[in-house]
Design an enzyme around this catalytic site. Structure first.
Site, short mmCIF file in Angstrom:
data_model
loop_
_atom_site.label_atom_id
_atom_site.label_comp_id
_atom_site.label_asym_id
_atom_site.label_seq_id
_atom_site.Cartn_x
_atom_site.Cartn_y
_atom_site.Cartn_z
CG ASN A 124 -1.75 1.50 1.37
OD1 ASN A 124 -2.76 1.38 0.17
ND2 ASN A 124 -1.49 1.92 2.36
CD GLU A 125 -1.71 5.70 -0.01
OE1 GLU A 125 -0.75 5.84 0.53
OE2 GLU A 125 -2.49 5.52 -0.28
#
Length: 138
Positions: A124-125
């Site tokens: 995630n990111e």
């Protein structure tokens, strides 16, 4: 997307989402601290329930797995193999034969046929993390 967003990795890897802890009877699941939003999750919506929900809705699931990166720590890429195996196990749980190791767990939970998992996402990111940047293509 499951288990998307910051819950996937946590502030620290010790509190990252672990899909294997979300299979089996709800009352036996250990749960985990969501240290991003500071609450305890009983993981009542586990990996199987997510896959079942997507199937019931006629949607394609997207499973997000952790690649050894959290908001504040990350494993050395030389030590990534347990995370790779965990991802492979999760794919087998969703798509594997009911005679395979993880497919048999799914079948024992009442879903003999494989789910229609076609897409996965990694982390995630994580683009600003050191070990992620080392994997960029020129």
């Amino acid at each position: 997307m499951f288990s998307g967003s910051s819950i996937n990795e946590g502030n620290f890897l010790r509190n990252a989402f672990r899909w294997k802890d979300t299979v089996g009877p709800w009352e036996e699941r250990p749960g985990h601290l969501n240290d991003i939003w500071n609450y305890w999750s009983d993981d009542g919506l586990g990996y199987l329930e997510y896959l079942q929900l997507a199937e019931d809705l006629g949607a394609l699931p997207v499973w997000v797995f952790n690649a050894g990166i959290s908001h504040h720590d990350e494993v050395n890429t030389l030590a990534i193999s347990p995370y790779v195996q965990d991802a492979l196990d999760g794919i087998e749980f969703a798509r594997g034969s009911p005679n395979s190791k993880w497919g048999s767990v799914r079948a024992a939970m009442g879903h003999r046929n494989p789910f229609n998992l076609k897409f996965v996402a990694i982390g995630n990111e994580d683009c600003d993390k050191v070990n992620y940047q080392g994997m960029k293509l020129p």
